[in-house]
Design a protein around this motif. Sequence first.
Motif, short mmCIF file in Angstrom:
data_model
loop_
_atom_site.label_atom_id
_atom_site.label_comp_id
_atom_site.label_asym_id
_atom_site.label_seq_id
_atom_site.Cartn_x
_atom_site.Cartn_y
_atom_site.Cartn_z
N HIS A 114 0.83 -1.20 0.00
CA HIS A 114 0.00 0.00 0.00
C HIS A 114 0.87 1.26 0.00
O HIS A 114 1.78 1.40 0.81
CB HIS A 114 -0.92 -0.02 1.22
N LYS A 115 0.61 2.14 -0.93
CA LYS A 115 1.34 3.41 -1.11
C LYS A 115 2.82 3.22 -1.43
O LYS A 115 3.61 4.14 -1.31
CB LYS A 115 1.16 4.33 0.10
N THR B 105 5.42 1.93 0.02
CA THR B 105 6.37 2.40 1.04
C THR B 105 7.68 1.61 1.01
O THR B 105 8.69 2.08 1.53
CB THR B 105 5.74 2.28 2.45
N ASP C 216 6.83 2.52 10.75
CA ASP C 216 6.25 3.85 10.68
C ASP C 216 5.63 4.21 12.03
O ASP C 216 5.20 3.34 12.78
CB ASP C 216 5.18 3.87 9.58
N ASP D 272 0.02 -2.09 7.72
CA ASP D 272 0.06 -2.30 6.27
C ASP D 272 1.45 -2.74 5.83
O ASP D 272 1.61 -3.63 4.99
CB ASP D 272 -0.34 -1.02 5.52
N ASP D 273 2.47 -2.11 6.40
CA ASP D 273 3.85 -2.43 6.03
C ASP D 273 4.23 -3.84 6.46
O ASP D 273 4.92 -4.55 5.73
CB ASP D 273 4.82 -1.41 6.63
N VAL E 64 -0.24 2.48 9.07
CA VAL E 64 0.83 2.28 8.08
C VAL E 64 1.73 1.14 8.52
O VAL E 64 2.14 0.30 7.71
CB VAL E 64 1.64 3.58 7.87
N ARG E 65 2.03 1.08 9.83
CA ARG E 65 2.90 0.03 10.36
C ARG E 65 2.29 -1.36 10.09
O ARG E 65 2.98 -2.28 9.68
CB ARG E 65 3.13 0.25 11.85
N ASP F 241 2.84 5.80 12.41
CA ASP F 241 1.40 5.61 12.29
C ASP F 241 1.08 4.11 12.37
O ASP F 241 1.57 3.33 11.55
CB ASP F 241 0.93 6.17 10.94
#
Length: 195
Positions: A49-50, A52, A110, A118-119, A115-116, A112
């Motif tokens: 996602h995005k 990163t 991350d 998702d990563d 985000v963490r 957030d």
Amino acid sequence: MPEMKQQTQRLTVRDAIRYRRSIRKFKDIAVSIEQLQPLLEDAVYAPNHKLTEPWRFLYATTDEAKATFVERFIAYFKRNNPDAKEEKIIQYREYFSKVPALLFVVLKEDEDPVVRNDDFAAVSSLIQNLQLLAWDQGIGMVWKSGRILYDRGFQQDMGLKENERFAAILHIGYPAEIPEEKKRQKASTLLTELS
């Protein structure tokens, strides 16, 4: 279960998924960084996602590099098990001496939490991609996790940055033994159609 195919015969995606096994016993043959790198070049196409790209990798194949890891692992183990018997440490040394290569998958964390998460999902997808690609080349691995991945002292000993942690330690090599298939629960028993 079909035997592992030679490099000239490519596995179907389905076969790679169904017949890949976690390998814990390896032949005494190293998987060079030159063999690993093309697999990683493809594995990084995991859903992310995005974009990163929250990963980097540390690879240990030489006796010296693996010995350095083992000493750091034992320091971690002793910190967390001060009453550990010397026999247990000897067992760890023997165990790791039989692993041809270690790939440390490093996750950038991350601030957030969304985000963490998702990563971490992206890194997990990358690891599965790598396992499937490697299996197609006759290379096996086992994905190791556990409390050591979260230990700040071990992370610092291994040179991680403040915003990084390990997602996995992969033991990599050519299989000496391929385990039998373990039955999985049927997905149909877990599937609910919403109306």
